[in-house]
Write an enzyme that holds these catalytic residues in place. Structure first.
Site, PDB file in Angstrom:
ATOM      1  N   ASP A   1       0.828  -1.200   0.000  1.00  0.00           N
ATOM      2  CA  ASP A   1       0.000   0.000   0.000  1.00  0.00           C
ATOM      3  C   ASP A   1       0.867   1.256   0.000  1.00  0.00           C
ATOM      4  O   ASP A   1       1.975   1.266   0.532  1.00  0.00           O
ATOM      5  CB  ASP A   1      -0.903  -0.005   1.234  1.00  0.00           C
ATOM      6  CG  ASP A   1      -2.044   0.988   1.136  1.00  0.00           C
ATOM      7  OD1 ASP A   1      -2.348   1.435  -0.004  1.00  0.00           O
ATOM      8  OD2 ASP A   1      -2.629   1.331   2.175  1.00  0.00           O
TER       9      ASP A   1
ATOM     10  N   HIS B   1       2.614   3.153  -8.883  1.00  0.00           N
ATOM     11  CA  HIS B   1       2.469   1.725  -9.183  1.00  0.00           C
ATOM     12  C   HIS B   1       3.674   1.206  -9.962  1.00  0.00           C
ATOM     13  O   HIS B   1       4.174   0.102  -9.710  1.00  0.00           O
ATOM     14  CB  HIS B   1       1.194   1.474  -9.979  1.00  0.00           C
ATOM     15  CG  HIS B   1      -0.063   1.831  -9.240  1.00  0.00           C
ATOM     16  ND1 HIS B   1      -0.358   1.319  -7.990  1.00  0.00           N
ATOM     17  CD2 HIS B   1      -1.108   2.641  -9.564  1.00  0.00           C
ATOM     18  CE1 HIS B   1      -1.521   1.808  -7.582  1.00  0.00           C
ATOM     19  NE2 HIS B   1      -1.995   2.610  -8.518  1.00  0.00           N
TER      20      HIS B   1
ATOM     21  N   LEU C   1      11.788 -20.292  -3.151  1.00  0.00           N
ATOM     22  CA  LEU C   1      10.671 -19.452  -2.726  1.00  0.00           C
ATOM     23  C   LEU C   1       9.495 -19.571  -3.679  1.00  0.00           C
ATOM     24  O   LEU C   1       9.656 -19.523  -4.901  1.00  0.00           O
ATOM     25  CB  LEU C   1      11.129 -17.987  -2.691  1.00  0.00           C
ATOM     26  CG  LEU C   1      10.049 -16.931  -2.442  1.00  0.00           C
ATOM     27  CD1 LEU C   1       9.582 -16.968  -1.004  1.00  0.00           C
ATOM     28  CD2 LEU C   1      10.549 -15.545  -2.811  1.00  0.00           C
TER      29      LEU C   1
END
Length: 250
Positions: A30, A47, A141
């Site tokens: 955020d 973004h 991962l």
């Protein structure tokens, strides 16, 4: 359980796998819009800047033996934003993977997606499908992108599947358990998060992993997502390792 505290970055410690015992970290990314506004830029600039932060966090998590990293990339509520912003955001997975997929492959990262991906634009679905296929045999991962994800809609979908299986005799109502319900979620094969990190200063879950976060430790930071980096990531892990996880016990 109390995990040992790790010496922080300034101590120049060489980290080993034994220093990090988190299996799964979830993150709400955020603050992109506010980051851009502070600089007099359009929201989409935030973004775009956030793409590089994604890779910083992936590198940090991968190098420290975190097994799962789930990033809240686009929620079911995000469709309410202006169309131009939505269109821009949904092009970012393709842009991110075009630049960073070779590095993800080289570092043994496996890409996955959770959410109602069938309703995403074709270019987003195709980029994700390609990355998932190219990394399917990787064993390091697991990087989960939550795309068109909303926890309430996930739970509703799961309940419909449960009811359908009960009607068809595949599942007896009296045998239904929490484990059964979890097996119908998008995260069926993923352990519940140990730690949730939300950047940007807000202190809410925003319809993210509501079932899965029942006993997760939360960490909220004022750092805006484009400014989040490896040092902040390590700081979050250090904070987590100072906490006691009791799971309802003493």
């Amino acid at each position: 359980m109390m995990l040992k505290k790790i010496p922080f970055l300034n101590n120049k410690k060489v980290y080993t796998e034994d220093d990090f015992t988190l299996d799964h970290i979830a993150m709400i990314m955020d603050g992109n819009g506010r980051w851009a506004r502070k600089r007099g830029l359009p929201r989409v600039a935030g973004h775009k800047e956030g793409i590089s932060t994604v890779m910083k966090v992936v590198r940090a998590a991968s190098s420290r033996n975190v097994k799962y990293l789930t990033l809240y990339a686009f929620s079911t509520e995000n469709w309410k934003r202006p169309k131009a912003e939505v269109d821009f955001i949904l092009k970012l997975p393709k842009e991110f993977l075009h630049v960073f997929l070779p590095e993800l492959i080289e570092n043994n990262v496996r890409v996955q997606a959770i959410g109602d991906v069938n309703n995403l634009p074709a270019h987003t679905r195709e980029a994700m499908a390609y990355a998932i296929e190219r990394t399917k045999d990787n064993t390091g991962l697991q990087l989960n992108f939550a795309l068109n994800y909303g926890s309430r809609s996930e739970l509703l979908h799961a309940m419909k599947e449960v009811v359908s299986d009960i009607k068809e005799g595949k599942l007896a109502q009296e045998d239904l358990t929490e484990e059964h319900i979890a097996s119908y979620l998008y995260t069926a094969d993923i352990p519940e998060p140990d730690l949730l990190i939300r950047t940007g200063g807000e202190k809410r879950l925003s319809n993210f992993l509501l079932w899965q976060l029942a006993y997760t430790e939360f960490l909220f930071t004022d750092v805006l997502w484009p400014d989040f980096n490896e040092e902040e990531f390590l700081r979050a892990i250090e904070e987590y390792q100072q906490r006691h996880r009791r799971y309802g016990g003493l």
